[in-house]
Design a protein around this motif. Structure first.
Motif, PDB file in Angstrom:
ATOM      1  N   MET A  12      -1.347  10.097  10.441  1.00  0.00           N
ATOM      2  CA  MET A  12      -0.459   8.955  10.662  1.00  0.00           C
ATOM      3  C   MET A  12       0.808   9.083   9.813  1.00  0.00           C
ATOM      4  SD  MET A  12      -1.144   4.874  10.097  1.00  0.00           S
ATOM      5  CE  MET A  12      -2.464   4.808  11.323  1.00  0.00           C
ATOM      6  N   PRO A  13       1.987   9.221  10.428  1.00  0.00           N
ATOM      7  CA  PRO A  13       3.228   9.322   9.640  1.00  0.00           C
ATOM      8  C   PRO A  13       3.439   8.050   8.829  1.00  0.00           C
ATOM      9  CG  PRO A  13       3.604   9.908  11.945  1.00  0.00           C
ATOM     10  CD  PRO A  13       2.248   9.280  11.876  1.00  0.00           C
ATOM     11  N   VAL A  14       3.979   8.226   7.640  1.00  0.00           N
ATOM     12  CA  VAL A  14       4.145   7.072   6.757  1.00  0.00           C
ATOM     13  C   VAL A  14       5.151   6.076   7.332  1.00  0.00           C
ATOM     14  CG1 VAL A  14       5.979   8.046   5.313  1.00  0.00           C
ATOM     15  CG2 VAL A  14       4.330   6.447   4.317  1.00  0.00           C
ATOM     16  N   ASP A  15       6.057   6.527   8.210  1.00  0.00           N
ATOM     17  CA  ASP A  15       7.018   5.573   8.770  1.00  0.00           C
ATOM     18  C   ASP A  15       6.402   4.679   9.854  1.00  0.00           C
ATOM     19  OD1 ASP A  15       6.804   7.504  10.704  1.00  0.00           O
ATOM     20  OD2 ASP A  15       8.941   7.986  10.808  1.00  0.00           O
ATOM     21  N   PRO A  22      14.555   5.019   7.996  1.00  0.00           N
ATOM     22  CA  PRO A  22      14.996   6.396   7.706  1.00  0.00           C
ATOM     23  C   PRO A  22      15.316   6.636   6.231  1.00  0.00           C
ATOM     24  CG  PRO A  22      16.059   5.577   9.693  1.00  0.00           C
ATOM     25  CD  PRO A  22      15.331   4.420   9.103  1.00  0.00           C
ATOM     26  N   ARG A  23      15.971   5.664   5.574  1.00  0.00           N
ATOM     27  CA  ARG A  23      16.355   5.870   4.181  1.00  0.00           C
ATOM     28  C   ARG A  23      15.121   5.912   3.281  1.00  0.00           C
ATOM     29  NH1 ARG A  23      21.200   2.389   1.779  1.00  0.00           N
ATOM     30  NH2 ARG A  23      22.219   3.578   3.441  1.00  0.00           N
ATOM     31  N   MET A  24      14.189   4.984   3.483  1.00  0.00           N
ATOM     32  CA  MET A  24      12.984   4.982   2.658  1.00  0.00           C
ATOM     33  C   MET A  24      12.132   6.208   2.955  1.00  0.00           C
ATOM     34  SD  MET A  24       9.988   2.132   2.133  1.00  0.00           S
ATOM     35  CE  MET A  24      11.142   0.864   1.653  1.00  0.00           C
ATOM     36  N   LEU A  25      12.098   6.626   4.221  1.00  0.00           N
ATOM     37  CA  LEU A  25      11.333   7.820   4.579  1.00  0.00           C
ATOM     38  C   LEU A  25      11.862   9.036   3.826  1.00  0.00           C
ATOM     39  CD1 LEU A  25       9.157   9.120   6.364  1.00  0.00           C
ATOM     40  CD2 LEU A  25      10.929   9.470   8.107  1.00  0.00           C
ATOM     41  N   GLU A  26      13.182   9.142   3.722  1.00  0.00           N
ATOM     42  CA  GLU A  26      13.788  10.258   2.990  1.00  0.00           C
ATOM     43  C   GLU A  26      13.370  10.219   1.519  1.00  0.00           C
ATOM     44  OE1 GLU A  26      18.237  11.769   1.659  1.00  0.00           O
ATOM     45  OE2 GLU A  26      18.038  10.370   3.331  1.00  0.00           O
ATOM     46  N   ARG A  27      13.335   9.011   0.940  1.00  0.00           N
ATOM     47  CA  ARG A  27      12.941   8.888  -0.463  1.00  0.00           C
ATOM     48  C   ARG A  27      11.478   9.259  -0.655  1.00  0.00           C
ATOM     49  NH1 ARG A  27      16.105   3.130  -0.820  1.00  0.00           N
ATOM     50  NH2 ARG A  27      18.164   3.961  -1.341  1.00  0.00           N
ATOM     51  N   ARG A  32       6.998  14.252  -1.470  1.00  0.00           N
ATOM     52  CA  ARG A  32       6.031  14.894  -0.569  1.00  0.00           C
ATOM     53  C   ARG A  32       5.065  13.886   0.049  1.00  0.00           C
ATOM     54  NH1 ARG A  32       4.422  20.602  -3.599  1.00  0.00           N
ATOM     55  NH2 ARG A  32       6.496  21.492  -3.590  1.00  0.00           N
ATOM     56  N   ILE A  33       5.535  12.683   0.268  1.00  0.00           N
ATOM     57  CA  ILE A  33       4.723  11.665   0.943  1.00  0.00           C
ATOM     58  C   ILE A  33       5.197  11.590   2.383  1.00  0.00           C
ATOM     59  CG2 ILE A  33       4.123   9.214   1.020  1.00  0.00           C
ATOM     60  CD1 ILE A  33       4.528   9.143  -2.011  1.00  0.00           C
ATOM     61  N   ARG A  34       4.397  12.156   3.274  1.00  0.00           N
ATOM     62  CA  ARG A  34       4.755  12.188   4.692  1.00  0.00           C
ATOM     63  C   ARG A  34       3.770  11.409   5.552  1.00  0.00           C
ATOM     64  NH1 ARG A  34       5.759  17.231   2.459  1.00  0.00           N
ATOM     65  NH2 ARG A  34       7.937  17.903   2.584  1.00  0.00           N
ATOM     66  N   SER A  35       2.527  11.303   5.083  1.00  0.00           N
ATOM     67  CA  SER A  35       1.503  10.607   5.854  1.00  0.00           C
ATOM     68  C   SER A  35       0.962   9.434   5.035  1.00  0.00           C
ATOM     69  CB  SER A  35       0.358  11.561   6.202  1.00  0.00           C
ATOM     70  OG  SER A  35      -0.349  11.917   5.021  1.00  0.00           O
ATOM     71  N   VAL A  36       0.195   8.570   5.699  1.00  0.00           N
ATOM     72  CA  VAL A  36      -0.446   7.459   4.988  1.00  0.00           C
ATOM     73  C   VAL A  36      -1.450   8.018   3.983  1.00  0.00           C
ATOM     74  CG1 VAL A  36      -1.891   5.410   5.263  1.00  0.00           C
ATOM     75  CG2 VAL A  36      -0.049   5.873   6.901  1.00  0.00           C
ATOM     76  N   GLN A  37      -2.108   9.122   4.316  1.00  0.00           N
ATOM     77  CA  GLN A  37      -3.015   9.759   3.353  1.00  0.00           C
ATOM     78  C   GLN A  37      -2.262  10.164   2.091  1.00  0.00           C
ATOM     79  OE1 GLN A  37      -6.197  13.063   4.034  1.00  0.00           O
ATOM     80  NE2 GLN A  37      -4.352  14.136   3.370  1.00  0.00           N
ATOM     81  N   ASP A  38      -1.076  10.765   2.252  1.00  0.00           N
ATOM     82  CA  ASP A  38      -0.279  11.145   1.078  1.00  0.00           C
ATOM     83  C   ASP A  38       0.005   9.929   0.211  1.00  0.00           C
ATOM     84  OD1 ASP A  38      -0.153  13.747   2.042  1.00  0.00           O
ATOM     85  OD2 ASP A  38       1.794  13.448   3.009  1.00  0.00           O
ATOM     86  N   LEU A  39       0.297   8.797   0.840  1.00  0.00           N
ATOM     87  CA  LEU A  39       0.585   7.577   0.087  1.00  0.00           C
ATOM     88  C   LEU A  39      -0.635   7.119  -0.705  1.00  0.00           C
ATOM     89  CD1 LEU A  39       2.642   5.289  -0.476  1.00  0.00           C
ATOM     90  CD2 LEU A  39       1.739   4.119   1.543  1.00  0.00           C
ATOM     91  N   THR A 170       1.495   0.359  -0.494  1.00  0.00           N
ATOM     92  CA  THR A 170       0.083   0.678  -0.720  1.00  0.00           C
ATOM     93  C   THR A 170      -0.828  -0.455  -0.245  1.00  0.00           C
ATOM     94  OG1 THR A 170       0.420  -0.004  -3.032  1.00  0.00           O
ATOM     95  CG2 THR A 170       0.436   2.356  -2.567  1.00  0.00           C
ATOM     96  N   ASP A 171      -0.340  -1.697  -0.266  1.00  0.00           N
ATOM     97  CA  ASP A 171      -1.113  -2.805   0.320  1.00  0.00           C
ATOM     98  C   ASP A 171      -1.428  -2.517   1.786  1.00  0.00           C
ATOM     99  OD1 ASP A 171      -1.439  -4.435  -1.877  1.00  0.00           O
ATOM    100  OD2 ASP A 171       0.341  -5.645  -1.481  1.00  0.00           O
ATOM    101  N   GLN A 172      -0.420  -2.043   2.512  1.00  0.00           N
ATOM    102  CA  GLN A 172      -0.612  -1.745   3.936  1.00  0.00           C
ATOM    103  C   GLN A 172      -1.596  -0.585   4.129  1.00  0.00           C
ATOM    104  OE1 GLN A 172       3.002  -1.766   6.542  1.00  0.00           O
ATOM    105  NE2 GLN A 172       4.099  -1.976   4.595  1.00  0.00           N
TER     106      GLN A 172
END
Length: 699
Positions: A12-15, A22-27, A32-39, A170-172
């Motif tokens: 699942m992409p973090v976006d 787009p701006r938060m996704l870049e940050r 290296r946070i690209r997926s919800v798992q990474d988060l 992280t709540d989400q």
């Protein structure tokens, strides 16, 4: 099972989460946070205690506090840097809130008469105590604190990402995990976890992101809670599995055996005005034996500041040259590469060995000529910067690739340099050098696939640097010390340090200090370098300082790895209590490169805690980087000591190989069992923790 066919949160992409544009996704991708798992695996690094309110009159510089009050005034300051200043008052005191980044709606919501609750770090500002970019709450029950607020997570961040944003994201993610724990696959078999009495993966993640009010804060802070150890074990298991792959791959490679009589090395040694130390000779023998084998050398040369790594590199290069091959040495900056060029040319030219230099400054016909010499083999030894691994660089016969201060390069860059020497199925040998000391007790546990050589002896005749701790209440005396040293024809460094802040605020601190010192010392030529200045713009300032065209260099820790400036005999380090001992030692090593007595002044902010006093005391007494690294390890733990990434070192995000030694042994045994009984779990587990690093051979 392949990593990309895993369960939902891995894919699942973090976006897909709310408010991730787009701006938060870049940050997020910077971390290296690209997926919800990474988060979910981006864990808090500490927790704040918000269980009590602090009266404004009781605040002290350095406090991290929850306060509330009424806005007395708010205005935009148009000084050298535009900011919003908000004066907060309660019954007995006041505090300034300062915002460098703010919106019109923020300004309107913090007008006079507004009640605010704020949390942040208290600092001494130009006129009063202040909080810079505190967290602000507008709706609350005055004078009371909710129990659930007592354990607030603080996440590693990047510019533009506030802590309240991290908690919202992280709540989400946790809501998705709680709704269906199966969406995050646990790749570690239960048979490996049961003897260790560690919780399931999902349970551990929920606990660490949102610890209950009764959670043991000290155990969490020390990363000794079973929830944390559960993740540390999984990470170490992934590293052990990746190491087994890496070693198998390395055994398949072949290198040219560089077996020679050693005539060139003997000629150089006869011509040197000094003899090798016992440590240098031991390390040289280790390298020479490796170079004579048909398996590629992968060796890390670790030596304290000034221990003589460069002459060892020169002698290794001569072994390659005598065998009919080229040697290359890559440095992270033009200035450092130019220093290597001067040393190598002075030593090798009398032996008839040609040395070429390639950097970004070489253009046009000059560059084409250098490239032709490298490609044709006329350049036996090549010195350069990042320019060495650019596409147009072709080596004639590269037998040895050396990288200085590897942690300043990305692993892809190191591999590209190695790849340029791959010919006829042979891979060049590699020697990687660093002046960052790592304790021996730790090195053997965390170096990935590198053999280790250590120069643990300094050449005779060096004058030790005199280190003195001075409270910042004596700042004017320290400034006079700088004036006196520079008036005597010497040069000085002034290092500004901040922690847990954005690069922007670190740069601001250095800029403010440089402006103040220019005002106090108008007769001196003052330069400034920090991380927000592009490398191409920092380089001329460093070169001017090295050439004696500047008297005083104000800098952040970007000068930690630098070059010889023998005329620099004085260093001031502000807030040394905020840095690790090993990093302080590295900074201190920028002085004491000449023959005159050199000094390092540690300008600390009193009062110091017991640990800070002990650390600064160790730095005053010890001159050996390895002794200091051992002390740093004892006081701060392996995770902190390994803050600077090293070549080939296992780059753990959560695990501490020293603290978690029992888990490390369990991970080694578990890796063997997984490969035998659960091979389908190996790839997704490695990918979860190492991702691209494992794919390119960097564990």
């Amino acid at each position: 099972m392949a990593a990309d066919s895993g369960p939902a949160l891995e894919r699942m992409p973090v976006d897909r989460l709310k408010r991730v544009g787009p701006r938060m996704l870049e940050r997020l991708q910077r971390l290296r946070i690209r997926s919800v798992q990474d988060l979910l695996f981006h864990l808090p690094y500490r927790y704040q205690d918000r269980s009590r309110l602090h009266a404004l009159r009781d605040l002290c510089d350095g406090d991290e506090a929850l306060v509330e009050g009424v806005v007395a005034d708010a205005q935009i300051s148009q000084g050298r840097r535009r900011s919003l200043k908000v004066w907060l008052c309660d019954d007995g005191g006041s505090l300034m809130l300062r915002f460098f980044h703010f919106t019109t709606s923020q300004l309107e919501s913090m007008g006079p008469g507004q009640c605010l609750r704020c949390f942040g770090e208290v600092r001494q500002g130009p006129q009063s105590l202040e909080m810079v970019h505190p967290e602000v709450q507008h709706r609350f029950d005055a004078g009371t604190v909710a129990v659930g607020q007592a354990m607030t997570p603080v996440y590693p961040s990047t510019e533009g990402m506030q802590q309240v944003t991290w908690r919202g994201l992280t709540d989400q993610a946790l809501a998705l995990l709680r709704r269906d724990p199966r969406t995050l696959h646990d790749w570690v078999p239960a048979q490996l976890l049961a003897p260790l009495h560690l919780p399931p993966l999902g349970e551990a993640l929920v606990y660490l992101h949102r610890p209950p009010p009764e959670a043991p804060l000290e155990q969490l802070a020390e990363r000794a809670h079973p929830a944390f150890l559960r993740l540390a074990f999984e990470e170490m298991l992934a590293h052990q599995l990746a190491l087994r792959r890496l070693r198998r791959a390395r055994r398949r490679l072949r290198a040219p055996p560089l077996n020679v009589r050693g005539d060139l090395r003997r000629q150089l040694l006869r011509g040197l005005p000094f003899g090798l130390t016992g440590a240098q000779q031991r390390v040289l023998d280790e390298i020479a034996a490796d170079l004579g084998r048909s398996e590629p050398m992968m060796r890390l040369l670790q030596g304290d500041v000034g221990s003589g790594k460069t002459v060892v590199a020169a002698l290794a290069a001569l072994q390659a040259v005598e065998a009919g091959f080229q040697a290359a040495i890559m440095a992270p900056t033009e200035l450092l590469s130019e220093q290597h060029l001067r040393n190598l040319s002075r030593w090798l030219a009398p032996l008839g060995v040609s040395v070429a230099w390639l950097s970004g400054r070489h253009k046009g016909a000059e560059r084409r000529g250098i490239l032709a010499d490298i490609a044709g083999g006329d350049a036996a030894v090549v010195v350069g910067t990042h320019a060495l691994f650019q596409d147009e660089v072709r080596f004639h016969r590269l037998g040895l690739a050396m990288i200085d201060e590897q942690h300043r390069f990305g692993v892809h860059q190191r591999l590209r340099l190695r790849g340029k020497g791959e010919q006829d199925g042979l891979t060049p040998h590699q020697l990687i050098m660093t002046a960052t000391p790592i304790p021996r007790s730790l090195a053997m546990a965390v170096y990935a696939d590198l053999d280790l050589s250590v120069i643990d002896e300094l050449p005779p005749g060096r004058t030790p640097i005199s280190t003195v701790a001075v409270p910042d209440t004596r700042r004017d005396e320290v400034i006079e010390r700088v004036r006196t040293a520079c008036a005597a024809g010497r040069q000085a460094y002034w290092v500004c340090t901040l922690v847990e802040e954005s690069e922007a605020l670190q740069a601001q601190a250095a800029e403010d200090t440089a402006a103040a010192l220019r005002e106090s010392l108008p007769e001196l030529r003052v330069g400034l370098v920090h991380g927000r200045i592009k490398a191409a713009d920092r380089e001329p300032v460093m070169q001017a300082f090295a050439a004696g065209e500047l008297d005083l260099l104000v800098a952040t820790t970007v000068i930690e790895v630098g070059v010889d400036v023998p005329n620099a005999s004085l260093m001031i380090i502000e807030n040394p209590e905020r840095l690790g001992l090993a990093q302080l030692h590295q900074l201190r090593g920028r002085v004491g490169r000449g023959t005159v007595q050199s000094y390092c002044l540690l300008l600390y902010h009193p009062p110091l805690g017991a640990t800070a006093r002990e650390r600064l005391g160790i730095l005053r007494k010890e001159v050996s980087g390895f002794a200091i690294a051992d002390a740093d390890l004892r006081l701060r733990g392996a995770g902190e000591v390994l803050g600077t990434r090293q070549a080939g070192m296992a780059q753990f995000r959560l695990a501490d190989p020293l603290r978690d030694q029992a888990l490390m042994q369990a991970a080694q045994q578990g890796a063997d069992r997984m490969l035998e009984h659960w091979p389908e779990h190996v790839e997704p587990l490695i990918h979860r923790w190492l991702g691209e690093r494992e794919e390119c051979g960097q564990v």
